[in-house]
Design an enzyme around this catalytic site. Structure first.
Site, PDB file in Angstrom:
ATOM      1  N   CYS A  86       0.744  -1.284   0.246  1.00  0.00           N
ATOM      2  CA  CYS A  86      -0.076   0.114  -0.210  1.00  0.00           C
ATOM      3  C   CYS A  86       0.493   1.757  -0.431  1.00  0.00           C
ATOM      4  O   CYS A  86       1.638   1.095  -1.124  1.00  0.00           O
ATOM      5  CB  CYS A  86      -0.805  -0.322   1.122  1.00  0.00           C
ATOM      6  N   HIS A 194      -3.540  -6.030   0.970  1.00  0.00           N
ATOM      7  CA  HIS A 194      -3.050  -5.548   2.216  1.00  0.00           C
ATOM      8  C   HIS A 194      -2.476  -7.455   2.267  1.00  0.00           C
ATOM      9  O   HIS A 194      -4.051  -7.605   3.346  1.00  0.00           O
ATOM     10  CB  HIS A 194      -3.574  -5.625   3.611  1.00  0.00           C
ATOM     11  N   GLU A 196      -1.043  -8.753   4.857  1.00  0.00           N
ATOM     12  CA  GLU A 196      -1.169  -8.759   6.226  1.00  0.00           C
ATOM     13  C   GLU A 196      -2.387  -8.821   6.958  1.00  0.00           C
ATOM     14  O   GLU A 196      -2.514  -9.373   8.454  1.00  0.00           O
ATOM     15  CB  GLU A 196      -0.486  -7.800   6.692  1.00  0.00           C
TER      16      GLU A 196
END
Lengths: 222, 77
Positions: A86, A194, A196
């Site tokens: 990002c 994302h 994560e």
């Protein structure tokens, strides 16, 4: 695997990235942007999501001039691994470690939702836990994720199999549906979605976990 | 010494903000607006002796991203 996560003023996914690295057994060091060196022996540097320096001037532009960025560039140039997610992807393009730039979303709106990605290549330490063609669901949360590169650059990315992920249903106007790309030596990955945030059952999806698992497998063995 | 830097998206780079402004002007009844490009103006207050070359270096290093943007520098007293 020893990982460093850079923290800029305005980073807000730094802890999430740390947790994702730790979940696969990494020894994680948080590094403040004013530091001029990375911890010795770092295998991979994570450049996290967020809004470094309030997105002033251009997303990632000021972070790309932070003192730690010199160390990040040196790390990448000597063949070190780095992942920018990002805002981290925006920082990596602003530093020139990855080609292209991220523009305002074509629909002008900030978009926060889970999107379907296609894994375009399994030929990298980041994507070898997937098969090319796999469809995975990963959240996005950005206002400026519209990937732009000129035609020659895009042709080169495609020819060299450096497009890591594409959007199945392009949410932001990115050229060629590009969601993530690899550097020439395939050791630097930038992506707007994302992983994560899709690495733990508590997140509501775990399609990003394979990225971190593959990474630790490859880097620990190396 | 002042410098005015105008940063615009390059031709060929889609400018969704400019497009939105164009649509808004149309819906307000302003006909005949064929295109809108939105950029930014950065004013620099500089020490005496600063040259246009100094400002160009600032543009190349930070003020503009030349992958997507072009810039113009205007120097004045």
């Amino acid at each position: 695997m020893k990982a460093a996560v850079i923290v800029f003023p305005g980073s807000n996914c730094d802890r999430d990235l740390k947790v994702a690295f730790e979940a696969v057994g990494a020894d994680v060091h948080m590094v403040w942007h004013k530091d001029t060196e990375l911890p010795a022996g770092v295998d991979i540097v994570g450049v996290p999501g967020g809004f470094s320096f309030g997105d002033y001037l251009r997303c990632g532009a000021i972070a790309a001039q932070s003192p730690i960025t010199g160390a990040l560039k040196a790390h990448a140039e000597r063949g070190g691994y780095a992942i920018g997610i990002c805002n981290g992807f925006q920082v990596l393009t602003e530093t020139g470690l990855l080609p292209g730039a991220l523009l305002r979303n074509a629909g002008l709106k900030y978009i926060c939702k889970v999107v379907r990605l296609k894994v375009e290549t399994s030929q990298s330490v980041y994507t070898e836990g997937y098969n090319a063609g796999d469809l995975i669901d990963i959240p996005i949360a950005h206002h400026d994720g519209n990937y732009f590169a000129d035609e020659a650059t895009r042709a080169r990315l495609a020819d060299e199999d450096r497009i890591a992920f594409t959007y199945s249903d392009n949410p932001n106007g990115s050229c060629d549906d590009i969601a993530g790309i690899l550097s020439e030596n395939r050791r630097v990955l930038g992506m707007m979605p994302h992983p994560e945030r899709a690495a733990d059952v508590g997140h509501g999806g775990t399609d990003g976990a394979a990225l971190f698992r593959a990474l630790t497998g490859a880097l620990t063995a190396a | 010494m002042k410098a005015t830097v105008t940063v615009m998206l390059k031709n060929g780079v889609l400018d969704p903000q400019g497009e939105a402004v164009r649509h808004a002007l149309g819906s307000l009844g302003f006909d005949g607006v064929n295109g809108v490009r939105q950029g930014k103006v950065i004013e620099l207050d500089l020490a005496d002796g600063a040259t246009e070359a100094d400002v160009t270096a600032m543009c190349e290093k930070l003020l503009a991203n030349t992958v997507i943007e072009s810039y113009q520098v205007e120097m004045s007293q």
